[in-house]
Design an enzyme around this catalytic site. Sequence first.
Site, PDB file in Angstrom:
ATOM      1  N   TYR A  33      54.248  35.590  45.351  1.00  0.00           N
ATOM      2  CA  TYR A  33      53.118  35.535  46.128  1.00  0.00           C
ATOM      3  C   TYR A  33      51.977  34.927  45.357  1.00  0.00           C
ATOM      4  CZ  TYR A  33      50.863  39.717  44.177  1.00  0.00           C
ATOM      5  OH  TYR A  33      50.221  40.786  43.201  1.00  0.00           O
ATOM      6  N   LYS A 148      54.368  36.065  39.195  1.00  0.00           N
ATOM      7  CA  LYS A 148      53.567  36.909  40.303  1.00  0.00           C
ATOM      8  C   LYS A 148      54.773  37.189  41.380  1.00  0.00           C
ATOM      9  CE  LYS A 148      49.073  36.737  42.588  1.00  0.00           C
ATOM     10  NZ  LYS A 148      48.659  38.211  41.943  1.00  0.00           N
ATOM     11  N   GLU A 180      46.563  45.039  31.395  1.00  0.00           N
ATOM     12  CA  GLU A 180      45.635  44.414  32.274  1.00  0.00           C
ATOM     13  C   GLU A 180      45.583  45.395  33.280  1.00  0.00           C
ATOM     14  OE1 GLU A 180      47.626  41.017  34.449  1.00  0.00           O
ATOM     15  OE2 GLU A 180      49.653  42.031  34.277  1.00  0.00           O
ATOM     16  N   LEU A 204      49.536  38.614  33.606  1.00  0.00           N
ATOM     17  CA  LEU A 204      49.804  37.541  34.588  1.00  0.00           C
ATOM     18  C   LEU A 204      48.658  36.727  34.187  1.00  0.00           C
ATOM     19  CD1 LEU A 204      50.867  36.806  37.360  1.00  0.00           C
ATOM     20  CD2 LEU A 204      48.647  37.246  38.229  1.00  0.00           C
TER      21      LEU A 204
HETATM   22  N1  PDD Z   1      46.235  40.246  42.011  1.00  0.00           N
HETATM   23  N2  PDD Z   1      46.938  40.647  36.792  1.00  0.00           N
HETATM   24  C1  PDD Z   1      47.462  41.026  37.840  1.00  0.00           C
HETATM   25  C2  PDD Z   1      48.670  42.257  37.452  1.00  0.00           C
HETATM   26  C3  PDD Z   1      47.326  40.675  39.273  1.00  0.00           C
HETATM   27  O1  PDD Z   1      47.928  41.370  40.319  1.00  0.00           O
HETATM   28  C4  PDD Z   1      46.275  39.744  39.477  1.00  0.00           C
HETATM   29  C5  PDD Z   1      45.892  39.378  41.134  1.00  0.00           C
HETATM   30  C6  PDD Z   1      45.678  39.391  38.198  1.00  0.00           C
HETATM   31  C7  PDD Z   1      44.444  38.400  38.644  1.00  0.00           C
HETATM   32  O2  PDD Z   1      44.921  37.052  38.954  1.00  0.00           O
HETATM   33  P1  PDD Z   1      44.121  36.033  39.767  1.00  0.00           P
HETATM   34  O3  PDD Z   1      42.887  36.030  39.042  1.00  0.00           O
HETATM   35  O4  PDD Z   1      44.840  34.991  39.790  1.00  0.00           O
HETATM   36  O5  PDD Z   1      43.876  36.808  41.251  1.00  0.00           O
HETATM   37  C8  PDD Z   1      45.892  39.571  37.153  1.00  0.00           C
HETATM   38  C9  PDD Z   1      45.906  39.766  43.431  1.00  0.00           C
HETATM   39  C10 PDD Z   1      44.630  39.490  43.520  1.00  0.00           C
HETATM   40  C11 PDD Z   1      46.700  40.946  44.229  1.00  0.00           C
HETATM   41  O6  PDD Z   1      47.841  41.193  43.920  1.00  0.00           O
HETATM   42  O7  PDD Z   1      45.910  41.070  45.243  1.00  0.00           O
END
Ligand code: PDD
Length: 281
Positions: A33, A148, A180, A204
């Site tokens: 996703y 992801k 993280e 991620l």
């Molecule tokens: N999550 N690390 C994890 C485990 C994440 O699920 C996310 C983002 C990030 C940050 O990635 P980005 O800057 O590309 O959003 C880091 C999204 C927002 C979610 O699952 O809703």
Amino acid sequence: MARTVFVNGEFLPETEARVSIFDRGFLFADGVYEVTAVVNGKLVDYGPHMERLGRSLAELRMDWPCTRDELDAMHLEIVRRNGLKEGIIYMQVTRGAADRTFNFPKEPVKPTLIAFTQEMKLAQNPNAVTGIKVITTPDLRWARRDIKTVMLLAPVLGKQEAYEKGAQEGWMVEHGYVTEGTSSNAYIVKDGKVITRGLSNEILAGCTRRALFRLAKEHGVEIVERKFTPEEAYAADEAFLTSASQFVMPIVEIDGKRIGGGQPGPVVRKLRELFLAEAGG
Ligand code: PDD
């Protein structure tokens, strides 16, 4: 009012959207996703999100559900149809629906593509003014966190634990070091320098992180890529997280310990401002 959502090539009212009970996303979390922010009706960091989607699909040997042009058009159209000014677009691709076998379906199946919008306060998020609280929690995830996937049970449990302890995010800890956040990347600031874990299979590669690195470089903020412990975080001058739905979010408490006097500090405020200026907030 019912949203208009997207399922396998069609825009539908959310009440009419259907996915098979045999979908491998539902049965195995066999899917990936992306979450893309929308500010003033415009997509934020869209290119990097699609680049990462391509990488996630390739790592799982899944096909693109449609062409990149079609996906671009879908993102713009779902914003338009929902009149979305500020919020997120969630999109998910799974390996499709087939009889339940762990191995990939023998006969080729069409991937399932769905998307929906969610209104959210991003630029004017009140949490950014006060800063948020985080707790630390064990990192229970699998070894390929660079992909992801929709396999999010460990983050669900981590975030729930955070909420039950009066915090808004959980920082996951493995072998004594913060990996993280449950849905965000993690940073501390010491003596003006930003410290965050380097990229690997253990976290991620955030699109917001990538934008932050670029902005920091352009504006002379030094970022050091290395691991840090919760104890180092407790003693930091500032702490913050980044994600598509939080942007650059100050943290003022970790495990009940106040960070930097309990107020968002100057480095995180500057970085958030730079990010918002670019996002159009
Ligand atoms: N999550 N690390 C994890 C485990 C994440 O699920 C996310 C983002 C990030 C940050 O990635 P980005 O800057 O590309 O959003 C880091 C999204 C927002 C979610 O699952 O809703």
